[in-house]
Motif scaffolding. Structure first.
Motif, short mmCIF file in Angstrom:
data_model
loop_
_atom_site.label_atom_id
_atom_site.label_comp_id
_atom_site.label_asym_id
_atom_site.label_seq_id
_atom_site.Cartn_x
_atom_site.Cartn_y
_atom_site.Cartn_z
N VAL A 66 0.86 -1.18 0.00
CA VAL A 66 0.00 0.00 0.00
C VAL A 66 0.90 1.23 0.00
O VAL A 66 2.05 1.17 0.45
N CYS A 67 0.38 2.33 -0.53
CA CYS A 67 1.14 3.58 -0.57
C CYS A 67 0.28 4.68 0.05
O CYS A 67 -0.52 5.31 -0.63
N PRO A 68 0.44 4.91 1.35
CA PRO A 68 -0.40 5.90 2.03
C PRO A 68 -0.01 7.35 1.76
O PRO A 68 -0.81 8.26 1.95
N CYS A 69 1.25 7.58 1.32
CA CYS A 69 1.66 8.97 1.12
C CYS A 69 2.77 9.10 0.08
O CYS A 69 3.47 8.15 -0.23
N ILE A 70 2.88 10.33 -0.41
CA ILE A 70 3.91 10.70 -1.38
C ILE A 70 4.61 11.93 -0.82
O ILE A 70 3.95 12.89 -0.41
N GLU A 71 5.92 11.90 -0.81
CA GLU A 71 6.68 13.09 -0.43
C GLU A 71 7.15 13.75 -1.71
O GLU A 71 7.84 13.13 -2.52
N ILE A 72 6.73 15.00 -1.93
CA ILE A 72 7.20 15.72 -3.10
C ILE A 72 8.31 16.67 -2.67
O ILE A 72 8.29 17.22 -1.57
N VAL A 73 9.28 16.82 -3.55
CA VAL A 73 10.45 17.64 -3.26
C VAL A 73 10.67 18.58 -4.44
O VAL A 73 10.68 18.15 -5.59
N ALA A 74 10.83 19.87 -4.15
CA ALA A 74 11.05 20.87 -5.19
C ALA A 74 12.08 21.89 -4.71
O ALA A 74 12.30 22.06 -3.52
N GLU A 75 12.67 22.57 -5.68
CA GLU A 75 13.73 23.53 -5.37
C GLU A 75 13.21 24.81 -4.75
O GLU A 75 13.92 25.49 -4.02
N ASN A 76 11.95 25.16 -5.03
CA ASN A 76 11.39 26.40 -4.50
C ASN A 76 9.86 26.29 -4.46
O ASN A 76 9.29 25.27 -4.85
N GLU A 77 9.23 27.37 -4.02
CA GLU A 77 7.77 27.38 -3.88
C GLU A 77 7.08 27.17 -5.22
O GLU A 77 6.10 26.43 -5.33
N GLU A 78 7.59 27.80 -6.27
CA GLU A 78 6.98 27.65 -7.60
C GLU A 78 7.02 26.19 -8.06
O GLU A 78 6.04 25.66 -8.56
N GLY A 79 8.16 25.53 -7.87
CA GLY A 79 8.28 24.12 -8.23
C GLY A 79 7.37 23.24 -7.40
O GLY A 79 6.77 22.28 -7.90
N LEU A 80 7.25 23.56 -6.11
CA LEU A 80 6.36 22.82 -5.23
C LEU A 80 4.92 22.94 -5.70
O LEU A 80 4.19 21.95 -5.78
N PHE A 81 4.51 24.16 -6.06
CA PHE A 81 3.14 24.38 -6.53
C PHE A 81 2.88 23.60 -7.82
O PHE A 81 1.79 23.07 -8.02
N LYS A 82 3.87 23.50 -8.70
CA LYS A 82 3.70 22.73 -9.94
C LYS A 82 3.47 21.25 -9.63
O LYS A 82 2.63 20.60 -10.26
N LEU A 83 4.22 20.73 -8.67
CA LEU A 83 4.03 19.32 -8.30
C LEU A 83 2.69 19.10 -7.61
O LEU A 83 2.03 18.09 -7.84
N LEU A 84 2.28 20.04 -6.78
CA LEU A 84 0.97 19.92 -6.14
C LEU A 84 -0.13 19.90 -7.19
O LEU A 84 -1.09 19.12 -7.09
N GLU A 85 0.01 20.72 -8.22
CA GLU A 85 -0.96 20.74 -9.31
C GLU A 85 -0.97 19.40 -10.04
O GLU A 85 -2.02 18.87 -10.36
#
Length: 97
Positions: A66-85
């Motif tokens: 099972v995969c209960p969670c994903i950790e996303i990693v980005a260089e900055n806030e803009e990159g983080l927002f792209k991954l969240l999208e």
């Protein structure tokens, strides 16, 4: 400094979407068993990645991943927002101005 964010998956037992991202998922996970955990990283570019966190769960008489969670990693806030999208997750209110 990298920004990290943990996404909780709604259906941790359905790995269909992850299989689209990771073509060799079964070979990376191997056979599920008591107490086993795995982390599978998908690198999108030099500054963005996702780490799928897997754990084994008893299903009847056998074990499944099972995969209960994903950790996303980005260089900055803009990159983080792209991954969240990409993962259809709303931007955290504490990061919005």
């Amino acid at each position: 400094m990298a920004m990290r964010y943990i996404i909780r998956r709604k259906n941790s037992e359905d790995l269909t979407d992850i299989r689209r991202e990771v073509s060799n998922l079964d070979s990376q996970l191997s056979k599920a068993g008591d107490g086993l955990k795995r982390a599978v990283e998908v690198v999108f570019n030099n500054h963005q990645s996702a780490v799928y966190q897997f754990s084994a769960k008893k299903a009847g008489t056998s074990w499944v991943w099972v995969c209960p969670c994903i950790e996303i990693v980005a260089e900055n806030e803009e990159g983080l927002f792209k991954l969240l999208e990409k993962y259809n997750v709303e931007k955290p209110s504490h990061l919005l101005e």
